[in-house]
Design an enzyme around this catalytic site. Structure first.
Site, PDB file in Angstrom:
ATOM      1  N   LYS A 196       0.732  -1.365  -0.223  1.00 22.43           N
ATOM      2  CA  LYS A 196      -0.043   0.168  -0.459  1.00 22.43           C
ATOM      3  C   LYS A 196       0.639   1.925   0.085  1.00 22.43           C
ATOM      4  CE  LYS A 196      -3.770   2.079   2.508  1.00 22.43           C
ATOM      5  NZ  LYS A 196      -4.971   2.402   3.940  1.00 22.43           N
ATOM      6  N   LYS A 249      -2.552  -1.624  -4.006  1.00 24.10           N
ATOM      7  CA  LYS A 249      -3.097  -0.741  -3.936  1.00 24.10           C
ATOM      8  C   LYS A 249      -2.149   0.880  -4.298  1.00 24.10           C
ATOM      9  CE  LYS A 249      -6.196   1.754  -0.765  1.00 24.10           C
ATOM     10  NZ  LYS A 249      -6.282   2.398   0.919  1.00 24.10           N
TER      11      LYS A 249
HETATM   12  C1  PBG Z   1      -7.517   3.234   5.329  1.00 25.19           C
HETATM   13  C2  PBG Z   1      -8.111   3.203   3.941  1.00 25.19           C
HETATM   14  C3  PBG Z   1      -7.863   3.883   2.555  1.00 25.19           C
HETATM   15  C4  PBG Z   1      -8.382   3.758   1.854  1.00 25.19           C
HETATM   16  C5  PBG Z   1      -8.656   2.507   2.067  1.00 25.19           C
HETATM   17  N1  PBG Z   1      -8.101   2.280   3.440  1.00 25.19           N
HETATM   18  C6  PBG Z   1      -7.703   5.331   3.188  1.00 25.19           C
HETATM   19  C7  PBG Z   1      -5.475   6.011   3.074  1.00 25.19           C
HETATM   20  O1  PBG Z   1      -4.972   4.818   3.513  1.00 25.19           O
HETATM   21  O2  PBG Z   1      -4.948   7.188   3.378  1.00 25.19           O
HETATM   22  C8  PBG Z   1      -8.075   5.170  -0.128  1.00 25.19           C
HETATM   23  C9  PBG Z   1      -9.487   4.099  -0.443  1.00 25.19           C
HETATM   24  C10 PBG Z   1     -10.010   4.438  -1.866  1.00 25.19           C
HETATM   25  O3  PBG Z   1      -8.604   5.729  -2.100  1.00 25.19           O
HETATM   26  O4  PBG Z   1     -10.106   4.628  -2.632  1.00 25.19           O
HETATM   27  N2  PBG Z   1      -8.387   2.942   5.882  1.00 25.19           N
END
Ligand code: PBG
Length: 327
Positions: A196, A249
């Site tokens: 991520k 991601k």
């Molecule tokens: C954290 C989380 C995020 C997303 C999914 N889980 C946000 C982040 O890390 O700031 C982002 C998903 C998206 O942008 O669609 N709980």
């Protein structure tokens, strides 16, 4: 390999029946996962301004949405919560009557077959918007693990089928696995957000989930978008810690990692087409600059070609409706 004029690759592309027969990848509804944002209240259905067709839903409306998704043939949803109140620790993440816990119980009762995935992170629940407790201006790793354990257990107890830790804390998969096992949730799998990145493409999500950090950013725990080898190490540690499936991601900027993880690990692989990817396709379509349907499909196909088994996408409902219209 024979060369031109013996080899003519266009021969197999001449007609749609030929192309359909030769097609290497297909996007299927079975592998799409719909994100849902659950908010307090009753009868609430509020569109996220930067994400057309995506809503903040109160529990009752989330049940309606889950039912509609299941009727369209969608198999799975991933739940995000917007709690009534936030605090330093993010206690709403593991509260018995927390927003996700309420939603999971209600949806499971109404639509038992819809696979519910719980995003397991604290940032939506902390007053400062960070993914763990803040100590001395830093996000503390090990204290966050104990809180994630409580969160995962309460999500599983509320009926969530899969726990998806997204906080990028070191050791989170191991911590959650051992906590689940100790509480008799050996059967609940972990889908780890293994790779991520600290991505600017999460912008609209932070509006949808009201989870923007009040100070600083997430670069001390999420991956630097410049790094590839480090992403492989992240995936490797999550596999070693007992992840049942991996996730990459965001999606489109990270297709190299989707391919790399597919080639390197035999665990099921998910990709998350994030909020910004969805928002930009919609924004361009609204301007008449892109064709919504074709771009949506092509973006999903790209994930399949890169090797993803599952796709979390805000286009899931749109795709399902499209399929229903065609059949
Ligand atoms: C954290 C989380 C995020 C997303 C999914 N889980 C946000 C982040 O890390 O700031 C982002 C998903 C998206 O942008 O669609 N709980």
């Amino acid at each position: 390999m024979p060369e031109f004029p013996l080899r003519r690759l266009r021969r197999l592309r001449r007609t749609e029946p030929l192309r359909a027969m030769m097609r290497e990848n297909r996007v299927e509804l079975d592998e799409l996962i719909a994100p849902m944002f659950v908010a307090p209240g009753r009868g609430v259905k509020r569109e996220v301004s930067s994400m057309p067709g995506v809503f903040n839903l109160s529990v009752d409306r989330a049940v309606d949405e889950a039912r509609a998704l299941a009727e369209l043939g969608v198999r799975a949803a991933i739940l995000f919560g917007i709690p009534e109140t936030k605090d330093e620790e993010g206690s709403g993440a593991w509260a018995d009557d927390g927003i996700i816990q309420q939603a999971a119980r209600a949806i499971k009762q109404a639509v038992p077959d819809l696979v519910l995935i719980a995003d397991c992170c604290l940032c939506e629940y902390t007053s400062h918007g960070h993914c763990g407790p803040v100590a001395g201006g830093e996000i503390a790793n090990d204290p966050a693990l104990a809180l994630l354990q409580r969160t995962a257990i309460s999500q599983a107890a509320a009926g969530c089928d899969v726990i998806a830790p997204s906080g990028m804390m070191d050791g989170m998969v191991h911590a959650i696995r051992s906590a689940l096992d100790a509480e008799n949730f050996q059967q609940v799998p972990i889908l780890s957000y293994a790779v991520k990145y600290a991505s600017a493409f999460y912008g609209p999500f932070r509006e949808a989930a009201a989870s923007a950090p009040s100070f600083g950013d997430r670069r001390s725990h999420q991956l630097d978008p410049a790094n590839y080898r480090e992403a492989l190490l992240e995936a490797e540690t999550d596999v070693a810690e007992g992840a049942d499936a991996l996730m990459v991601k965001p999606g489109m900027p990270c297709l190299d990692l989707v391919r790399a993880l597919r080639d390197r690990f035999d665990l099921p692989l998910a990709v998350y087409q994030v909020s910004g990817e969805y928002a930009m396709i919609h924004a361009a379509a609204r301007n008449g600059w892109l064709e919504l349907e074709r771009c949506a499909l092509e973006s999903l196909m790209g994930f399949k070609r890169a090797g993803a088994d599952m796709i979390i996408s805000y286009f899931t409902r749109f795709f399902a409706e499209q399929q229903q219209r065609q059949s």
